[in-house]
Design a protein around this motif. Structure first.
Motif, mmCIF file in Angstrom:
data_model
loop_
_atom_site.group_PDB
_atom_site.id
_atom_site.type_symbol
_atom_site.label_atom_id
_atom_site.label_comp_id
_atom_site.label_asym_id
_atom_site.label_seq_id
_atom_site.Cartn_x
_atom_site.Cartn_y
_atom_site.Cartn_z
ATOM 1 N N CYS A 76 0.826 -1.215 0.000
ATOM 2 C CA CYS A 76 0.000 0.000 0.000
ATOM 3 C C CYS A 76 0.857 1.260 0.000
ATOM 4 C CB CYS A 76 -0.934 -0.004 1.206
ATOM 5 S SG CYS A 76 -2.244 -1.234 1.136
ATOM 6 N N ALA A 77 2.001 1.220 0.670
ATOM 7 C CA ALA A 77 2.862 2.406 0.737
ATOM 8 C C ALA A 77 3.254 2.865 -0.661
ATOM 9 C CB ALA A 77 4.095 2.114 1.579
ATOM 10 N N ARG A 78 3.582 1.931 -1.545
ATOM 11 C CA ARG A 78 3.945 2.274 -2.922
ATOM 12 C C ARG A 78 2.750 2.833 -3.671
ATOM 13 N NH1 ARG A 78 7.302 4.535 -5.174
ATOM 14 N NH2 ARG A 78 8.841 3.192 -4.145
ATOM 15 N N PHE A 79 1.591 2.207 -3.526
ATOM 16 C CA PHE A 79 0.392 2.692 -4.211
ATOM 17 C C PHE A 79 0.030 4.101 -3.735
ATOM 18 C CE2 PHE A 79 -0.943 -2.034 -4.032
ATOM 19 C CZ PHE A 79 -0.100 -2.332 -5.087
ATOM 20 N N PHE A 80 0.132 4.331 -2.441
ATOM 21 C CA PHE A 80 -0.202 5.651 -1.911
ATOM 22 C C PHE A 80 0.779 6.707 -2.416
ATOM 23 C CE2 PHE A 80 -2.018 3.349 2.047
ATOM 24 C CZ PHE A 80 -3.190 3.072 1.361
ATOM 25 N N ALA A 81 2.054 6.367 -2.483
ATOM 26 C CA ALA A 81 3.054 7.318 -2.969
ATOM 27 C C ALA A 81 2.808 7.671 -4.429
ATOM 28 C CB ALA A 81 4.457 6.738 -2.792
ATOM 29 N N ASP A 82 2.409 6.681 -5.230
ATOM 30 C CA ASP A 82 2.191 6.898 -6.665
ATOM 31 C C ASP A 82 0.787 7.412 -6.968
ATOM 32 O OD1 ASP A 82 4.742 5.960 -7.153
ATOM 33 O OD2 ASP A 82 4.093 3.917 -7.592
ATOM 34 N N LYS A 83 -0.108 7.345 -5.983
ATOM 35 C CA LYS A 83 -1.510 7.750 -6.139
ATOM 36 C C LYS A 83 -2.250 6.904 -7.167
ATOM 37 C CE LYS A 83 -0.988 11.256 -3.272
ATOM 38 N NZ LYS A 83 0.410 11.107 -2.885
ATOM 39 N N GLN A 84 -1.751 5.707 -7.421
ATOM 40 C CA GLN A 84 -2.400 4.805 -8.364
ATOM 41 C C GLN A 84 -1.858 3.391 -8.172
ATOM 42 O OE1 GLN A 84 0.560 5.555 -12.234
ATOM 43 N NE2 GLN A 84 -1.512 6.373 -12.268
ATOM 44 N N ILE A 85 -2.612 2.424 -8.693
ATOM 45 C CA ILE A 85 -2.139 1.044 -8.790
ATOM 46 C C ILE A 85 -1.870 0.762 -10.261
ATOM 47 C CG2 ILE A 85 -2.672 -1.388 -8.407
ATOM 48 C CD1 ILE A 85 -4.495 -0.577 -6.137
ATOM 49 N N ARG A 86 -0.677 0.255 -10.558
ATOM 50 C CA ARG A 86 -0.264 0.045 -11.942
ATOM 51 C C ARG A 86 -0.252 -1.435 -12.301
ATOM 52 N NH1 ARG A 86 4.879 4.071 -11.111
ATOM 53 N NH2 ARG A 86 3.694 6.032 -11.019
ATOM 54 N N SER A 87 -0.359 -1.705 -13.589
ATOM 55 C CA SER A 87 -0.310 -3.076 -14.077
ATOM 56 C C SER A 87 1.107 -3.635 -13.973
ATOM 57 C CB SER A 87 -0.776 -3.129 -15.530
ATOM 58 O OG SER A 87 0.190 -2.521 -16.374
ATOM 59 N N LYS A 88 1.225 -4.956 -14.067
ATOM 60 C CA LYS A 88 2.534 -5.602 -14.013
ATOM 61 C C LYS A 88 3.423 -5.162 -15.167
ATOM 62 C CE LYS A 88 0.996 -9.778 -11.606
ATOM 63 N NZ LYS A 88 1.705 -9.450 -10.354
ATOM 64 N N ASN A 89 2.840 -4.896 -16.327
ATOM 65 C CA ASN A 89 3.612 -4.528 -17.514
ATOM 66 C C ASN A 89 3.772 -3.023 -17.697
ATOM 67 O OD1 ASN A 89 3.861 -7.216 -18.121
ATOM 68 N ND2 ASN A 89 2.456 -7.208 -19.858
ATOM 69 N N HIS A 90 3.381 -2.254 -16.720
ATOM 70 C CA HIS A 90 3.468 -0.791 -16.815
ATOM 71 C C HIS A 90 4.926 -0.361 -16.994
ATOM 72 C CE1 HIS A 90 3.063 3.452 -15.689
ATOM 73 N NE2 HIS A 90 1.743 3.304 -15.846
ATOM 74 N N GLY A 91 5.139 0.691 -17.769
ATOM 75 C CA GLY A 91 6.490 1.192 -18.005
ATOM 76 C C GLY A 91 7.204 1.634 -16.742
ATOM 77 N N GLN A 92 6.449 2.072 -15.738
ATOM 78 C CA GLN A 92 7.000 2.419 -14.426
ATOM 79 C C GLN A 92 6.379 1.457 -13.401
ATOM 80 O OE1 GLN A 92 5.831 6.697 -14.738
ATOM 81 N NE2 GLN A 92 7.999 7.082 -14.261
ATOM 82 N N SER A 93 6.785 0.223 -13.479
ATOM 83 C CA SER A 93 6.144 -0.816 -12.674
ATOM 84 C C SER A 93 6.406 -0.604 -11.186
ATOM 85 C CB SER A 93 6.646 -2.192 -13.100
ATOM 86 O OG SER A 93 8.045 -2.287 -12.921
ATOM 87 N N GLN A 94 5.488 -1.125 -10.376
ATOM 88 C CA GLN A 94 5.595 -1.043 -8.927
ATOM 89 C C GLN A 94 6.062 -2.398 -8.395
ATOM 90 O OE1 GLN A 94 1.465 -0.014 -8.756
ATOM 91 N NE2 GLN A 94 1.865 2.069 -8.028
ATOM 92 N N LEU A 95 7.242 -2.432 -7.785
ATOM 93 C CA LEU A 95 7.742 -3.671 -7.213
ATOM 94 C C LEU A 95 6.914 -4.019 -5.983
ATOM 95 C CD1 LEU A 95 11.621 -3.271 -7.505
ATOM 96 C CD2 LEU A 95 10.108 -4.704 -8.899
ATOM 97 N N CYS A 96 6.254 -5.171 -6.045
ATOM 98 C CA CYS A 96 5.333 -5.566 -4.986
ATOM 99 C C CYS A 96 5.597 -6.999 -4.548
ATOM 100 C CB CYS A 96 3.887 -5.467 -5.490
ATOM 101 S SG CYS A 96 3.349 -3.791 -5.892
ATOM 102 N N HIS A 97 4.988 -7.384 -3.445
ATOM 103 C CA HIS A 97 4.974 -8.775 -3.042
ATOM 104 C C HIS A 97 4.139 -9.574 -4.047
ATOM 105 C CE1 HIS A 97 6.077 -6.750 0.701
ATOM 106 N NE2 HIS A 97 6.546 -7.911 1.132
ATOM 107 N N GLN A 98 4.567 -10.792 -4.308
ATOM 108 C CA GLN A 98 3.835 -11.664 -5.217
ATOM 109 C C GLN A 98 3.243 -12.830 -4.424
ATOM 110 O OE1 GLN A 98 3.395 -10.764 -8.486
ATOM 111 N NE2 GLN A 98 4.522 -8.938 -7.823
ATOM 112 N N THR A 99 1.957 -13.016 -4.601
ATOM 113 C CA THR A 99 1.259 -14.142 -3.975
ATOM 114 C C THR A 99 0.413 -14.780 -5.069
ATOM 115 O OG1 THR A 99 1.173 -12.876 -1.916
ATOM 116 C CG2 THR A 99 -0.167 -14.869 -2.033
ATOM 117 N N SER A 100 1.052 -15.580 -5.891
ATOM 118 C CA SER A 100 0.384 -16.145 -7.066
ATOM 119 C C SER A 100 1.230 -17.293 -7.582
ATOM 120 C CB SER A 100 0.211 -15.073 -8.146
ATOM 121 O OG SER A 100 1.461 -14.487 -8.467
ATOM 122 N N TYR A 101 0.718 -17.959 -8.596
ATOM 123 C CA TYR A 101 1.465 -19.025 -9.247
ATOM 124 C C TYR A 101 2.214 -18.425 -10.432
ATOM 125 C CZ TYR A 101 -1.409 -22.094 -6.376
ATOM 126 O OH TYR A 101 -2.020 -22.712 -5.320
#
Length: 237
Positions: A16-41
Motif C-alpha cells: 500500500c505504501a507504494r500505491f499511496f506514494a504513486d496515487k495509483q495502482i499500476r499493471s505488471k507490464n506498466h512502463g513504471q512498474s511497482q515492485l510488490c509482493h507476489q502471492t500467485s502461481y
C-alpha cells in the motif's frame, strides 16, 4: 433493480505504501512498474503476460486485474497455505496468509463515465478451455457475468458502508446441479483496467484486523491519501 456491483483488488498490505506514494495502482507490464509482493502461481502470471489477451490484443498483465468479490478460490488457496509469499526482491518469505492481505474496492458504475479503458470477462482469464468472453460496456455487466453464482443465498462479506450486499460464501465446483460445474472459474470473472487505476476510483480499503488497518492508515496519512479503511472479517476465510 440489481444490487450495485463492486470489484476487489487483493494485495499485501505492505505494498500500500507504494500505491499511496504513486496515487495509483499500476499493471505488471506498466512502463513504471511497482515492485510488490507476489502471492500467485508464477507460471500462470507469466502466461497472462504472453498467452492470454483481451480483444484489443493487449496482454492481461497490461491491466490491473480485479475480481467481483473477495471470496474466491484464489483467496481460499492462499488461506489454506498453498501459495508462496515472494517479497519485492524475489525472495520467498514462506507461505502467504490472508491475514496480511487487503482489498481495494471500487464500484463498477464509476467506470461508465471514466475515460479509463477496461474490459470485463465472464470467467477467470487463466485458461482457453473454454476461453473467456470479454465485454467493455458497463450497461451489459448484468448479462455478461453469471451473477446467479454470486447472488445465490448464504451471503457473507457484506460492506454496508458502501452498499455492497455481499456474496454467496460457496464457490467450489459441484457436479449437481449442473450450473455449479464451472462455478469456481465463473466466480473468478475479472475486471481489467488498462495500465493503471487512480486511487480516486476506490470506495474503500478492507482489512481483516485492526492492526493491519492501523498500518494502512499510517502509510496513507504519510502520503496524503484519504480513503476509508474498514475492518471486515467476513470478507476473509
Amino acid at each position: 433493480m440489481p444490487a450495485p456491483r463492486f470489484i476487489f483488488r487483493m494485495t499485501h498490505y505492505l505494498d500500500c505504501a507504494r500505491f499511496f506514494a504513486d496515487k495509483q495502482i499500476r499493471s505488471k507490464n506498466h512502463g513504471q512498474s511497482q515492485l510488490c509482493h507476489q502471492t500467485s502461481y508464477a507460471s500462470i502470471v507469466n502466461r497472462r503476460g504472453t498467452d492470454f489477451r483481451t480483444p484489443c490484443g493487449r496482454a492481461i498483465n497490461d491491466h490491473v486485474a480485479f475480481y467481483f468479490s473477495p471470496l474466491t478460490s484464489m483467496a481460499y488457496t492462499i488461506h489454506m497455505g498453498n501459495v508462496d509469499l515472494v517479497d519485492p526482491n524475489g525472495v520467498v518469505q514462506g507461505k502467504a496468509t490472508m491475514d496480511d492481505r487487503v482489498f481495494f474496492v471500487a464500484g463498477v458504475n464509476k467506470f461508465a463515465n471514466s475515460q479509463l479503458p477496461f474490459w470485463f470477462s465472464d470467467t477467470a482469464c487463466n485458461s482457453q478451455s473454454p476461453p473467456p468472453r470479454f465485454e467493455a460496456d458497463v450497461a451489459k455487466i448484468e448479462t455478461h457475468v453469471d451473477w446467479s453464482l454470486f447472488d445465490d443465498g448464504s451471503y457473507a462479506a457484506g460492506i454496508p458502508e458502501i452498499g455492497y450486499t455481499g456474496v454467496t460464501r460457496y464457490f467450489a465446483n459441484r457436479d449437481d446441479p449442473p450450473r455449479y460445474q464451472d462455478r469456481a472459474r465463473k466466480r473468478m470473472a475479472e475486471f481489467l483496467v488498462r495500465d493503471a487505476i487512480p486511487l480516486s476510483m476506490f470506495d474503500c480499503i478492507i482489512t481483516k484486523t485492526d492492526w493491519i488497518k492501523a498500518q494502512v492508515e499510517s502509510m496513507m496519512h504519510a502520503a496524503g491519501v484519504d480513503l476509508p479503511v474498514l475492518v471486515k472479517r467476513g470478507c476473509y476465510f
